[in-house]
Design an enzyme around this catalytic site. Structure first.
Site, PDB file in Angstrom:
ATOM      1  N   LYS A 126      42.850  37.749  34.479  1.00 60.00           N
ATOM      2  CA  LYS A 126      43.849  38.815  34.668  1.00 60.00           C
ATOM      3  C   LYS A 126      44.409  39.177  33.306  1.00 60.00           C
ATOM      4  CE  LYS A 126      45.932  41.133  38.003  1.00 60.00           C
ATOM      5  NZ  LYS A 126      45.410  41.481  39.336  1.00 60.00           N
ATOM      6  N   ASP A 166      45.348  47.457  38.295  1.00 52.21           N
ATOM      7  CA  ASP A 166      46.371  46.705  39.040  1.00 52.21           C
ATOM      8  C   ASP A 166      47.617  47.590  38.937  1.00 52.21           C
ATOM      9  OD1 ASP A 166      46.851  43.843  40.305  1.00 52.21           O
ATOM     10  OD2 ASP A 166      48.636  44.251  39.121  1.00 52.21           O
TER      11      ASP A 166
HETATM   12  P1  NDP Z   1      50.478  50.695  41.959  1.00 52.69           P
HETATM   13  O1  NDP Z   1      50.972  50.690  40.580  1.00 52.69           O
HETATM   14  O2  NDP Z   1      49.511  51.746  42.387  1.00 52.69           O
HETATM   15  O3  NDP Z   1      51.678  50.700  43.010  1.00 52.69           O
HETATM   16  C1  NDP Z   1      52.646  49.707  43.007  1.00 52.69           C
HETATM   17  C2  NDP Z   1      53.756  50.080  43.979  1.00 52.69           C
HETATM   18  O4  NDP Z   1      54.672  49.006  44.092  1.00 52.69           O
HETATM   19  C3  NDP Z   1      54.558  51.270  43.535  1.00 52.69           C
HETATM   20  O5  NDP Z   1      55.039  51.932  44.659  1.00 52.69           O
HETATM   21  C4  NDP Z   1      55.677  50.628  42.734  1.00 52.69           C
HETATM   22  O6  NDP Z   1      56.838  51.430  42.673  1.00 52.69           O
HETATM   23  C5  NDP Z   1      55.933  49.361  43.507  1.00 52.69           C
HETATM   24  N1  NDP Z   1      56.316  48.275  42.572  1.00 52.69           N
HETATM   25  C6  NDP Z   1      55.511  47.659  41.705  1.00 52.69           C
HETATM   26  N2  NDP Z   1      56.156  46.719  41.004  1.00 52.69           N
HETATM   27  C7  NDP Z   1      57.393  46.740  41.412  1.00 52.69           C
HETATM   28  C8  NDP Z   1      58.537  45.985  41.066  1.00 52.69           C
HETATM   29  N3  NDP Z   1      58.515  45.008  40.158  1.00 52.69           N
HETATM   30  N4  NDP Z   1      59.667  46.281  41.693  1.00 52.69           N
HETATM   31  C9  NDP Z   1      59.685  47.238  42.618  1.00 52.69           C
HETATM   32  N5  NDP Z   1      58.613  47.978  43.005  1.00 52.69           N
HETATM   33  C10 NDP Z   1      57.496  47.744  42.417  1.00 52.69           C
HETATM   34  O7  NDP Z   1      49.833  49.233  42.180  1.00 52.69           O
HETATM   35  P2  NDP Z   1      48.812  48.757  43.295  1.00 52.69           P
HETATM   36  O8  NDP Z   1      49.053  49.472  44.565  1.00 52.69           O
HETATM   37  O9  NDP Z   1      47.460  48.760  42.688  1.00 52.69           O
HETATM   38  O10 NDP Z   1      49.239  47.217  43.434  1.00 52.69           O
HETATM   39  C11 NDP Z   1      50.185  46.763  44.408  1.00 52.69           C
HETATM   40  C12 NDP Z   1      50.007  45.298  44.635  1.00 52.69           C
HETATM   41  O11 NDP Z   1      48.674  45.035  45.108  1.00 52.69           O
HETATM   42  C13 NDP Z   1      50.166  44.396  43.406  1.00 52.69           C
HETATM   43  O12 NDP Z   1      50.682  43.140  43.802  1.00 52.69           O
HETATM   44  C14 NDP Z   1      48.721  44.212  42.932  1.00 52.69           C
HETATM   45  O13 NDP Z   1      48.577  43.044  42.141  1.00 52.69           O
HETATM   46  C15 NDP Z   1      48.022  44.091  44.267  1.00 52.69           C
HETATM   47  N6  NDP Z   1      46.589  44.357  44.299  1.00 52.69           N
HETATM   48  C16 NDP Z   1      46.062  45.511  43.812  1.00 52.69           C
HETATM   49  C17 NDP Z   1      44.706  45.737  43.888  1.00 52.69           C
HETATM   50  C18 NDP Z   1      44.086  47.016  43.446  1.00 52.69           C
HETATM   51  O14 NDP Z   1      42.881  47.178  43.627  1.00 52.69           O
HETATM   52  N7  NDP Z   1      44.836  47.976  42.906  1.00 52.69           N
HETATM   53  C19 NDP Z   1      43.788  44.737  44.444  1.00 52.69           C
HETATM   54  C20 NDP Z   1      44.463  43.582  45.006  1.00 52.69           C
HETATM   55  C21 NDP Z   1      45.801  43.414  44.904  1.00 52.69           C
HETATM   56  P3  NDP Z   1      57.022  52.470  41.455  1.00 52.69           P
HETATM   57  O15 NDP Z   1      56.066  53.577  41.708  1.00 52.69           O
HETATM   58  O16 NDP Z   1      58.441  52.869  41.513  1.00 52.69           O
HETATM   59  O17 NDP Z   1      56.686  51.682  40.222  1.00 52.69           O
HETATM   60  O1  2IT Z   2      44.472  41.729  42.241  1.00 55.66           O
HETATM   61  C1  2IT Z   2      43.327  42.204  42.293  1.00 55.66           C
HETATM   62  O2  2IT Z   2      42.431  41.681  42.959  1.00 55.66           O
HETATM   63  C2  2IT Z   2      43.073  43.449  41.563  1.00 55.66           C
HETATM   64  N1  2IT Z   2      43.974  44.004  40.966  1.00 55.66           N
HETATM   65  C3  2IT Z   2      41.680  44.034  41.536  1.00 55.66           C
HETATM   66  C4  2IT Z   2      40.853  43.345  40.489  1.00 55.66           C
HETATM   67  C5  2IT Z   2      39.494  43.930  40.246  1.00 55.66           C
HETATM   68  O3  2IT Z   2      38.831  43.401  39.341  1.00 55.66           O
HETATM   69  O4  2IT Z   2      39.080  44.867  40.931  1.00 55.66           O
END
Ligand code: NDP
Ligand code: 2IT
Length: 451
Positions: A126, A166
């Protein structure tokens, strides 16, 4: 003292300033107790737990870039290469002001087990930076991404370490980083996933985490004699995972009534309008106030005083809760509220959104709970499918990738269910996921000797 307790003590002592990392290790090692006890001598002799909780290496570096006023800004960049026993390091890049080494280590540690669960050959890693993309111009984003990749490019490669998106890192950022990697290294290779479709990206990668979450949730519901049809679902977050989880839940006949971002949350009793949400978040990169302004049925709630993004959404009565924003966003009181409201199922779209005490409360009260390592593995699984397509220099149709994703998520559900049963913990999908993920990695580590 048991081997697990000894290593937990050691990890707490060596990483005292990293609470999220300690939390993630505590959750995993506690649930592995039966497996470790059955193999204690072998694992102890080979220092399996000490090795799996210590990253192979971790990079921290300066990221200087110039803002639109001509001012030089400095951020801190990270890449933690945690374990490559079963494949090249694989895991996302988080861009958020809260990022520090402990957060990247917790995410990298979780990624080892998640990636193993996908059944594909990918190790755990990561990275990210404390850079805040909010409010930055496209030029500033590019300047940051180019500087970040100038350093990161020394440590990654298609067969070495393959980062992806992420929080805060989406297609735009991956594009700028890919361009800079190509410029520095002179090779067009699958060094990043989540790429644009015109330069090696995979169809369905954008949707994969959210869709995968729902494929697993549906399988879980079916195995308990239920369906998604007519269910009320609460979702936190309004980013990549939340948006496509909402879309797929609705396609399956459920009604999603909430979403949230870091400044507020929405209750929309008529069901979230996904096209509007995508317009607000993906196109305008705006706040949820704009969603509320355009949607008469939506109630907007500004963020609560405790500064937790989604706190309010857990108050809404639901059958299923899908936390999809960030770590530690679903606390014990939220878990109590969900149970009191009759919630049957919680599946984590985010990484470690539920605290340990909240998880235990949900499990103790009969809620079907699947942690992020299993439930959100569809994103990284589809990244691995992108790597396969890049290696064979072909691209597969949306339907082909989506069908593979469905197969992978259904398989993950049954693997974690079986692993829990094998150790007499039927229905404990957290333990099942940790055990199933761990067994494969440990076998590979043992076979490869001391390294
Ligand atoms: P994005 O940046 O697309 O969206 C994140 C969302 O969560 C936004 O709405 C954001 O609000 C809110 N958010 C993030 N951090 C905070 C914080 N510290 N406090 C309050 N609100 C927060 O990220 P993803 O959707 O990609 O990721 C969301 C979660 O899923 C994370 O935990 C990530 O690690 C996990 N994940 C993502 C994957 C992927 O493929 N993208 C795969 C597996 C897991 P705002 O817009 O106001 O910042
Ligand atoms: O938390 C996760 O699994 C991710 N943000 C996706 C990682 C990836 O390599 O697609």
């Amino acid at each position: 003292m048991s081997y697990v307790d000894e290593v937990l003590e050691l990890v707490k002592k060596k990483n005292a300033s990293e609470p999220e990392f300690i939390q993630a290790v505590t959750e995993v090692l506690n649930s592995l107790r039966p497996v470790v006890e059955a193999n204690e001598e072998l694992y102890r002799k080979n220092a399996i737990l000490e090795r799996i909780t210590e990253p192979d290496r971790q990079f921290m570096f300066r990221v200087p870039w110039v803002d639109d006023k001509g001012q030089v800004q400095v951020n801190r960049g990270f890449r933690v290469q945690f374990n490559n026993a079963i494949g090249p390091y694989k895991g996302g890049l988080r861009l958020h002001p809260s990022v520090n080494l402990g957060i990247i280590k917790f995410l990298g540690f979780e990624q080892i087990f998640k990636n193993s669960l996908t059944s594909l050959p990918i190790g755990g890693g990561k990275g990210g930076s404390d850079f805040d993309p909010k409010g930055k111009s496209d030029r500033e984003i590019m300047a940051f991404c180019q500087s970040f990749m100038t350093e990161l490019s020394k440590y990654i490669g298609a067969d070495v370490d393959v980062p992806a998106g992420d929080i805060g890192t989406g297609a735009r950022e991956i594009g700028f980083m890919f361009g800079q990697y190509k410029r520095i290294r002179g090779t067009f290779e699958g060094v990043l996933t989540g790429k644009g479709l015109t330069y090696g990206g995979s169809l369905a990668r954008t949707e994969a985490t959210g869709y995968g979450l729902l494929y697993l949730t549906l399988e879980l519901m079916k195995c308990h004699g239920e369906s998604m049809e007519g269910k009320t679902v609460v979702v936190s977050g309004a980013g990549n995972v939340a948006i496509y989880a909402t879309q797929k839940a609705q396609q399956m006949g459920a009604k999603v009534v909430t979403c949230s971002d870091s400044t507020g949350w929405i209750y929309d009793p008529e069901g979230i309008d996904v096209d509007l949400l995508r317009e607000v978040k993906e196109v305008k990169r705006a706040r949820l106030t704009e969603y509320a302004a355009a949607r008469p049925s939506a109630e907007y709630h500004a963020i609560s005083a405790d500064n937790r993004s989604g706190a309010g959404v857990w108050q809404i009565k639901c059958d299923i809760a899908l936390p999809c924003a960030t770590q530690n966003e679903l606390l014990l009181d939220d878990a109590k509220q969900l149970v009191a409201n009759g919630c049957k199922c919680v599946c984590e779209g985010a990484n470690m959104p539920t605290t340990i005490d909240a998880t235990e409360y949900l499990q103790a009260n009969g809620v079907w709970f699947v942690g992020g390592k299993a439930a959100n593995a569809g994103g990284v699984a589809t990244s691995a499918l992108e790597m396969s397509q890049n290696s064979e220099r072909l691209s597969w149709s949306f339907e082909e990738v989506d069908a593979k994703l469905q197969g992978i998520m259904v398989n993950i559900y049954h693997n974690i269910d079986d692993a829990a049963r094998r150790y007499g913990m039927e229905g404990n999908y957290v333990a099942g996921a940790n055990i199933a993920g761990f067994e494969k990695v440990v076998n590979a580590m043992l076979a490869q000797g001391v390294c």
